[in-house]
Scaffold this active site. Structure first.
Site, PDB file in Angstrom:
ATOM      1  N   ASP A   8       0.449  -0.866  -0.012  1.00 50.42           N
ATOM      2  CA  ASP A   8       0.028  -0.240  -0.113  1.00 50.42           C
ATOM      3  C   ASP A   8       0.618   1.132  -0.356  1.00 50.42           C
ATOM      4  OD1 ASP A   8      -2.344   1.990   0.503  1.00 50.42           O
ATOM      5  OD2 ASP A   8      -1.643   2.059   2.865  1.00 50.42           O
ATOM      6  N   ASP A  10      -0.372   5.230   1.212  1.00 50.71           N
ATOM      7  CA  ASP A  10      -0.239   5.695   1.987  1.00 50.71           C
ATOM      8  C   ASP A  10      -0.667   5.455   3.385  1.00 50.71           C
ATOM      9  OD1 ASP A  10      -0.477   8.399   0.479  1.00 50.71           O
ATOM     10  OD2 ASP A  10      -2.619   8.080  -0.143  1.00 50.71           O
TER      11      ASP A  10
END
Length: 215
Positions: A8, A10
């Site tokens: 991922d 953020d």
């Protein structure tokens, strides 16, 4: 054996949440919206377009469309990342370790596609990633598994041979729904939250990551 690790972005590679908050407050306040902390918490998990529609419903503005305002927020976030972005603990060492051991590396993010090169460039890690996918190009974002399935396909790796590294409960759900092993690196305030119980591994930071997590 794990053949690929999919990150991922953020909250996993970069702590960008404060930048999103600053950008949204700046843009919406500039349109006359009263950005309260209570409502900001409600919009925190929304896409930029959903958040813009949310604030418009509470405090309609004159002039620019909801889409235009969402675009302004994304551009401002990009500016803030380019100025202030830093990698979270362990990111550089983890990527280097995977690269040295010839593990494929991908990116699967709900963030807008235009922010990916800004983040990877600012952190100096673009060279490690063989595939980068944004839910901009999917019918649904996380917790739907589409973004993870697309990234595995781009890496030419079976989903069951992928490890997903996530900081959010919705991300863990998306990876699990894609039949991937998951490693959660929650924010310190959420480390003990039950939503991460579904994950196969949980670390306080990527500085704790080792090849054992791939076995």
């Amino acid at each position: 054996m794990i053949d690929a690790v999919i990150f991922d972005m953020d909250g996993t590679l970069i702590d960008s949440e404060p930048m999103w908050k600053e950008a949204e407050k700046e843009v919406f306040s500039g349109l006359g919206v009263n950005v309260t902390e209570q409502l900001a918490q409600q919009s925190a998990s929304m896409t930029t377009l959903e958040a813009s529609a949310f604030w418009y419903s509470h405090n309609p503005w004159q002039g620019p469309s909801i889409q235009d305002v969402a675009n302004r927020v994304v551009v401002r976030v990009g500016d803030l990342i380019a100025k202030h972005g830093v990698a979270l603990d362990g990111v550089h060492n983890t990527l280097s370790l995977l690269d040295k051991n010839q593990i494929k590396i991908g990116l699967a993010t709900n963030a807008p596609e235009q922010l990916i090169p800004i983040v990877l460039g600012k952190l100096g890690i673009a060279k490690y990633f063989s595939a980068c996918c944004s839910s901009d190009n999917e019918l649904e974002g996380k917790p739907h598994p589409a973004i993870y399935l697309s990234t595995a396909r781009a890496l030419n790796v079976c989903p069951s041979q992928c490890l997903a590294i996530e900081d959010s409960g919705t991300g863990v759900l998306a990876a699990k729904a894609a039949n991937m092993r998951t490693l959660a690196v929650p924010h310190v305030d959420e480390y003990d939250h039950q939503k991460f119980d579904l994950s196969d591994f949980k670390l306080k930071s990527l500085s704790e990551f080792g090849l054992g997590h791939l076995a």
